[in-house]
Motif scaffolding. Sequence first.
Motif, PDB file in Angstrom:
ATOM      1  N   ILE A 378       6.133   0.649  -6.328  1.00 48.56           N
ATOM      2  CA  ILE A 378       4.996   1.064  -7.058  1.00 48.56           C
ATOM      3  C   ILE A 378       4.984   0.964  -8.337  1.00 48.56           C
ATOM      4  O   ILE A 378       4.163   0.687  -9.001  1.00 48.56           O
ATOM      5  CB  ILE A 378       5.037   2.614  -6.713  1.00 48.56           C
ATOM      6  CG1 ILE A 378       4.541   2.946  -5.282  1.00 48.56           C
ATOM      7  CG2 ILE A 378       4.091   3.327  -7.736  1.00 48.56           C
ATOM      8  CD1 ILE A 378       4.331   4.468  -4.695  1.00 48.56           C
ATOM      9  N   TYR A 382       2.790  -2.567  -7.063  1.00 49.61           N
ATOM     10  CA  TYR A 382       2.185  -2.586  -5.836  1.00 49.61           C
ATOM     11  C   TYR A 382       1.688  -1.319  -5.273  1.00 49.61           C
ATOM     12  O   TYR A 382       2.041  -0.188  -5.663  1.00 49.61           O
ATOM     13  CB  TYR A 382       3.440  -3.156  -4.872  1.00 49.61           C
ATOM     14  CG  TYR A 382       3.749  -4.565  -5.191  1.00 49.61           C
ATOM     15  CD1 TYR A 382       3.536  -5.451  -4.131  1.00 49.61           C
ATOM     16  CD2 TYR A 382       4.260  -5.111  -6.426  1.00 49.61           C
ATOM     17  CE1 TYR A 382       4.028  -6.741  -4.194  1.00 49.61           C
ATOM     18  CE2 TYR A 382       4.599  -6.226  -6.519  1.00 49.61           C
ATOM     19  CZ  TYR A 382       4.473  -7.055  -5.525  1.00 49.61           C
ATOM     20  OH  TYR A 382       4.660  -8.427  -5.643  1.00 49.61           O
TER      21      TYR A 382
ATOM     22  N   PRO B  96      -3.389  -3.103 -13.938  1.00 57.61           N
ATOM     23  CA  PRO B  96      -2.941  -2.905 -12.354  1.00 57.61           C
ATOM     24  C   PRO B  96      -1.797  -2.006 -12.564  1.00 57.61           C
ATOM     25  O   PRO B  96      -0.827  -1.933 -13.176  1.00 57.61           O
ATOM     26  CB  PRO B  96      -2.556  -4.641 -12.324  1.00 57.61           C
ATOM     27  CG  PRO B  96      -3.394  -5.130 -13.376  1.00 57.61           C
ATOM     28  CD  PRO B  96      -3.507  -4.311 -14.395  1.00 57.61           C
ATOM     29  N   THR B  97      -1.988  -0.993 -11.550  1.00 55.21           N
ATOM     30  CA  THR B  97      -1.029  -0.090 -11.194  1.00 55.21           C
ATOM     31  C   THR B  97      -0.543  -0.034  -9.788  1.00 55.21           C
ATOM     32  O   THR B  97      -1.596   0.261  -9.198  1.00 55.21           O
ATOM     33  CB  THR B  97      -1.467   1.305 -11.805  1.00 55.21           C
ATOM     34  OG1 THR B  97      -2.248   1.294 -12.880  1.00 55.21           O
ATOM     35  CG2 THR B  97      -0.305   2.417 -11.984  1.00 55.21           C
ATOM     36  N   GLY B  98       0.609   0.552  -9.340  1.00 56.75           N
ATOM     37  CA  GLY B  98       1.056   0.631  -7.981  1.00 56.75           C
ATOM     38  C   GLY B  98       0.618   2.031  -7.686  1.00 56.75           C
ATOM     39  O   GLY B  98       0.513   2.768  -8.509  1.00 56.75           O
ATOM     40  N   GLY B  99       0.642   2.255  -6.598  1.00 56.26           N
ATOM     41  CA  GLY B  99       0.242   3.622  -6.259  1.00 56.26           C
ATOM     42  C   GLY B  99       0.754   3.924  -4.544  1.00 56.26           C
ATOM     43  O   GLY B  99       1.053   3.029  -3.984  1.00 56.26           O
ATOM     44  N   MET B 318      -9.765  -0.664  -0.252  1.00 58.25           N
ATOM     45  CA  MET B 318      -9.189  -0.555  -1.551  1.00 58.25           C
ATOM     46  C   MET B 318      -9.879   0.781  -2.419  1.00 58.25           C
ATOM     47  O   MET B 318      -8.973   1.456  -2.793  1.00 58.25           O
ATOM     48  CB  MET B 318      -9.714  -1.962  -2.337  1.00 58.25           C
ATOM     49  CG  MET B 318      -8.615  -2.936  -2.211  1.00 58.25           C
ATOM     50  SD  MET B 318      -6.885  -2.378  -2.644  1.00 58.25           S
ATOM     51  CE  MET B 318      -7.256  -2.468  -4.509  1.00 58.25           C
ATOM     52  N   GLN B 322      -7.626   3.398  -3.844  1.00 57.05           N
ATOM     53  CA  GLN B 322      -7.374   3.680  -5.317  1.00 57.05           C
ATOM     54  C   GLN B 322      -7.650   5.206  -5.707  1.00 57.05           C
ATOM     55  O   GLN B 322      -7.156   5.498  -6.539  1.00 57.05           O
ATOM     56  CB  GLN B 322      -8.199   2.716  -5.923  1.00 57.05           C
ATOM     57  CG  GLN B 322      -7.849   1.436  -5.889  1.00 57.05           C
ATOM     58  CD  GLN B 322      -8.969   0.458  -6.897  1.00 57.05           C
ATOM     59  OE1 GLN B 322      -9.655   0.914  -7.612  1.00 57.05           O
ATOM     60  NE2 GLN B 322      -8.080  -0.795  -7.119  1.00 57.05           N
ATOM     61  N   GLY B 325      -4.351   6.486  -4.955  1.00 56.83           N
ATOM     62  CA  GLY B 325      -3.106   5.425  -5.336  1.00 56.83           C
ATOM     63  C   GLY B 325      -3.431   4.740  -6.813  1.00 56.83           C
ATOM     64  O   GLY B 325      -3.796   5.530  -7.729  1.00 56.83           O
ATOM     65  N   GLY B 326      -2.895   3.600  -6.713  1.00 59.05           N
ATOM     66  CA  GLY B 326      -2.889   2.927  -8.152  1.00 59.05           C
ATOM     67  C   GLY B 326      -4.317   2.231  -8.306  1.00 59.05           C
ATOM     68  O   GLY B 326      -5.210   2.533  -7.776  1.00 59.05           O
ATOM     69  N   MET B 328      -6.617  -1.489  -9.249  1.00 56.58           N
ATOM     70  CA  MET B 328      -6.425  -2.925  -9.348  1.00 56.58           C
ATOM     71  C   MET B 328      -7.656  -3.418 -10.121  1.00 56.58           C
ATOM     72  O   MET B 328      -8.832  -2.832 -10.073  1.00 56.58           O
ATOM     73  CB  MET B 328      -6.371  -3.683  -7.945  1.00 56.58           C
ATOM     74  CG  MET B 328      -4.683  -3.899  -7.621  1.00 56.58           C
ATOM     75  SD  MET B 328      -4.803  -4.506  -6.079  1.00 56.58           S
ATOM     76  CE  MET B 328      -3.274  -3.575  -5.500  1.00 56.58           C
ATOM     77  N   ARG B 329      -7.799  -4.525 -10.702  1.00 59.95           N
ATOM     78  CA  ARG B 329      -8.709  -4.956 -11.423  1.00 59.95           C
ATOM     79  C   ARG B 329      -9.699  -5.915 -10.530  1.00 59.95           C
ATOM     80  O   ARG B 329      -9.221  -6.670  -9.818  1.00 59.95           O
ATOM     81  CB  ARG B 329      -8.275  -5.986 -12.465  1.00 59.95           C
ATOM     82  CG  ARG B 329      -8.967  -5.883 -13.938  1.00 59.95           C
ATOM     83  CD  ARG B 329      -8.275  -6.968 -14.939  1.00 59.95           C
ATOM     84  NE  ARG B 329      -7.157  -6.093 -15.532  1.00 59.95           N
ATOM     85  CZ  ARG B 329      -6.161  -6.995 -16.048  1.00 59.95           C
ATOM     86  NH1 ARG B 329      -6.176  -8.110 -16.296  1.00 59.95           N
ATOM     87  NH2 ARG B 329      -5.018  -6.232 -16.689  1.00 59.95           N
ATOM     88  N   LEU B 330     -11.000  -5.338 -10.711  1.00 57.85           N
ATOM     89  CA  LEU B 330     -12.182  -6.293  -9.817  1.00 57.85           C
ATOM     90  C   LEU B 330     -11.901  -7.743 -10.479  1.00 57.85           C
ATOM     91  O   LEU B 330     -11.637  -8.018 -11.711  1.00 57.85           O
ATOM     92  CB  LEU B 330     -13.570  -5.528 -10.056  1.00 57.85           C
ATOM     93  CG  LEU B 330     -13.658  -4.529  -9.179  1.00 57.85           C
ATOM     94  CD1 LEU B 330     -14.712  -3.648  -9.756  1.00 57.85           C
ATOM     95  CD2 LEU B 330     -13.861  -4.909  -7.862  1.00 57.85           C
ATOM     96  N   LYS B 331     -12.697  -8.531  -9.674  1.00 54.72           N
ATOM     97  CA  LYS B 331     -12.366 -10.063  -9.979  1.00 54.72           C
ATOM     98  C   LYS B 331     -13.567 -10.066 -11.186  1.00 54.72           C
ATOM     99  O   LYS B 331     -14.667  -9.520 -11.039  1.00 54.72           O
ATOM    100  CB  LYS B 331     -12.736 -10.863  -8.926  1.00 54.72           C
ATOM    101  CG  LYS B 331     -11.637 -11.572  -8.344  1.00 54.72           C
ATOM    102  CD  LYS B 331     -11.801 -12.479  -7.070  1.00 54.72           C
ATOM    103  CE  LYS B 331     -10.751 -12.905  -6.405  1.00 54.72           C
ATOM    104  NZ  LYS B 331     -10.985 -13.723  -5.382  1.00 54.72           N
TER     105      LYS B 331
END
Lengths: 639, 331
Positions: A378, A382, B96-99, B318, B322, B325-326, B328-331
Amino acid sequence: MKFSIQKIREMAPFVKSAEDVRERLTTHLFEVEDIVGDTIDIKILPNRYDAASYLGLTRELYAAAGKRWKEKKLTKVRVVKKGSVKAVIQTKKCARCMTVYMEGVRISPSPKWLQDVLLHSGMRPINNVVDVTNYVTLMTGQPLHAFDFQKMEGKQIVVREAKQGEEVKLLTGEQIFFQKGELMLADTRGALDLAGIKGGERAEINAETEDIVLTAANFDGTTVRETARRVGVITDASSRFAHGLSAELVGAGMEMAINLLIKITGAKLGKTFDAYPKKALAKKIVFDPDRILEILGVEITPKEMKKILQDAGFGFSGKQIIVPSVRTDIETIEDVAEEVGRIYGYNNFSLISPQVYLFSNEEEGLHMLERVVRERLIATSYQEIKTHSFVSEREAEETGNWGVIGDEGEAVKIENPTAALYARGRKTLITLGKEVVKRAAKDFSQVRMFEIGNVYVKNIGKVKEETVATFFSSSREREGIREVKGVLQAIIKNISPSSLIEEQKDDKLFLSLQGKVVGVVGHAEGVAYGEISLTRLLSFISFEKKYEAESVYPVTFRDISFSLSREVSFGELESEMIKAGRELLSDFYQRDEYKKEGKSIFTYRMYFQSKEKTLTNEEVDGRMSDIIQSLSKNGVEIF
Amino acid sequence: MKEEVEALLKEAEERILAAQTAEELSQARIFYLGRKEGKITELMKRLPGLSVDQKRDVGPILQQLRVTVESLLSIQEKNFAKDELLDLTGRGKTVPTGGEHLLTTTIREIERIFEGFGFLSVAGPEIETERYNFDALNIPADHPAREMWDTLFVAPREEGRLMRTQTSAVQIRYMEKNEPPFQIISVGRVFRHEATDFSHEINFHQAEGLLVGEKVSMANLLYTLDAFFKRFFSGQKIKTRFRPSYFPFVEPGIEVDVYLPGKGWLEMGGAGLVHPKVFQAVKYPKGISGFAFGLGVERLAMVKYGVPDIRFFYQNDMKFLQQFGGEMRLK
């Protein structure tokens, strides 16, 4: 099972409303699933089919209200006819069978009150004879069946085990072929029914019926359950028998049915036969109030306990509790304690904290390892996912071998999967995880995901299960691989002092500790993946860490760009760099990759640092030229 | 010269305070403190030509003048400087972050509470034998209660392996290796042969608790469950309710409901005192008692976080991930 609220309230008048029935039953006996109109749908507990009847429910409602219920005595009936049909038991799978011959029934629709009870209990009225048998089942919990005497052959009903291939046509018209050992009621011609499950068509009661044979019996639950399931005919009667009824109920059901048939159909009573080879003895349990108190942990006096039990139908004889014959579920003092507890009401208990033992042993290793690895992943950005534990045959075949336990056997096969998608146990988390990543990568850049879970493999009759951590990156091929490899190395470095040995086989890289493969890295379908077996890692972990003095002198770096002029792996080149850089090369990484004149050029950044002094430019350049020289020997063109 | 200085100070004060823009202020700075022609600078330049006595007299007040004007200017400049600051109002960028998966969050909440109570977390295998999943739990082969658990079997059936239907199997494994007293919690994946819908999944998670010692009572069990739910749903005014139930491996057996304001009574799990036959199966001496309970993890998560469909936990959408959780960046 469905019951009429009106009928319940008629029998237990202190119950105020449908909601009141729900409340009382829920707290003390059964869960209520639904109430629709006058019908209450009750979820019967598998060990309490004795209470799956109006009489049973009434007794329970009285006891829960602190009252004692006295069952009404039925009016005496007289035998006026000589006719008889004998009951004969020829199998151990039937504990009791009663038959009664009755003459001169007048078949007609039942009175409205009876029809109402049936309808509100989810049953369809048919004619007065059949309705009485159904009504009595609802009242007492004992299934009964009436046959048309004229359509039978011979003057006895035999309960016996079927021979392979005997047949019976059910009331539904369905033809059933018996398997050896299944139960039937038979006359001299053959099967009259599928015992305990459904009546046969041959001796069906219809408008022309005059004389009947009423039967009630007690069948072995397992046999009835298995037959019912085999032929796919699950009935009210079959589920009652399947859950184990008391043979004593047969008499009660029979008595009530005879009484009602005389009243309602005008039938004249003939002879009764009761085949009951081994009468069930009343069970006795020593009344031990201290033990009950210990189990419940609530201050209930022995006197209160006794009253509760008596209300529930238990008797007392000296120091013995006499268990009511219908209660096949009560065997030990723990069972008795449960009776006291639930009738007293668990919601009336005081809550008392248990004593807790202070552990000196550590948390389970695997559990701790899971937490550490999860936190690490994490922190490395991830995102955790959870996929199913099962894969399809095709998925198992195509990707099953990608994981860390890949080649150790075949994927575990499920005997009875609910769908083709779930035909095999997963052998790696890559199979389903990569699909999740591919889907997410359509919308998101640089998708990083991981899952921690169990995988299974079967080899020569042995099943092995391991916990693995699997992580994915949607980054470009080489970058993605370097990334997941870096993550894998970092995880292992963090928890194990042993050094990782790499070996590339085909398109996968295997990583091992002391000769044991613990991880794998690969790339497929645009997704880079790494998988570590936490189970295997467990024998190499050490969370002990010691401070090490770091160099206090500055770090300098040099970049070097080169292209490869012949086949040589990065692994080989990098070990050459390390060899040539010796003690001064403290770190390096691949910084860039670009195309120039059709050639792939790679840029590495090399870091130099000494533990003893500040390095001069000359010293660094000297070491750099050693590296360049060594690389050139390996077919590298420097730019 | 003294008078000249005082007049200059007064004038400078007025001019600086009256300045309306950063531009005016900057002109004022040049006018007074400019390196070439600044009024104060000029006065300072005259100092060396003065006599010692005059220097002693004028020097300090001239110095004082310079400091005062300088500080006045910088205070005012700071006020005006606001106009020229970076624009900070634009939208923050996604780093970007994990979660954690929501189920992990829920599992860890459950574990944290019970570990706080002194329970030890343990684990067991997901592929079990009939002995651990059924026989040792007082559910012999012909027991009708086996039907309570729709079981997925591992082929071939004769080998007696199955996907565990409940985490209670861990109880037996732990008791075979450990002597009481103890209290353990085991959260893990279980499996059912069921069609999936909004409240059923082919695999889901259970939290199994087991406390074994001496004179362990129903009152102890009810206390423990009540305490757990109060902590799990902390901040909400909840109530617990216990109903009679039946599981072959406990006696007495109960089910526990939790009342949540606005949601009513919700079934949360089964529990009871460990059946004497279970203790017999692991060869514990007489006089040992204990309680056990099993809670549905997805159920708890659905209620606590308002997730309407159990399948969401395994679809890995996703947007769902999200939310809990963490990023993520959209394209």
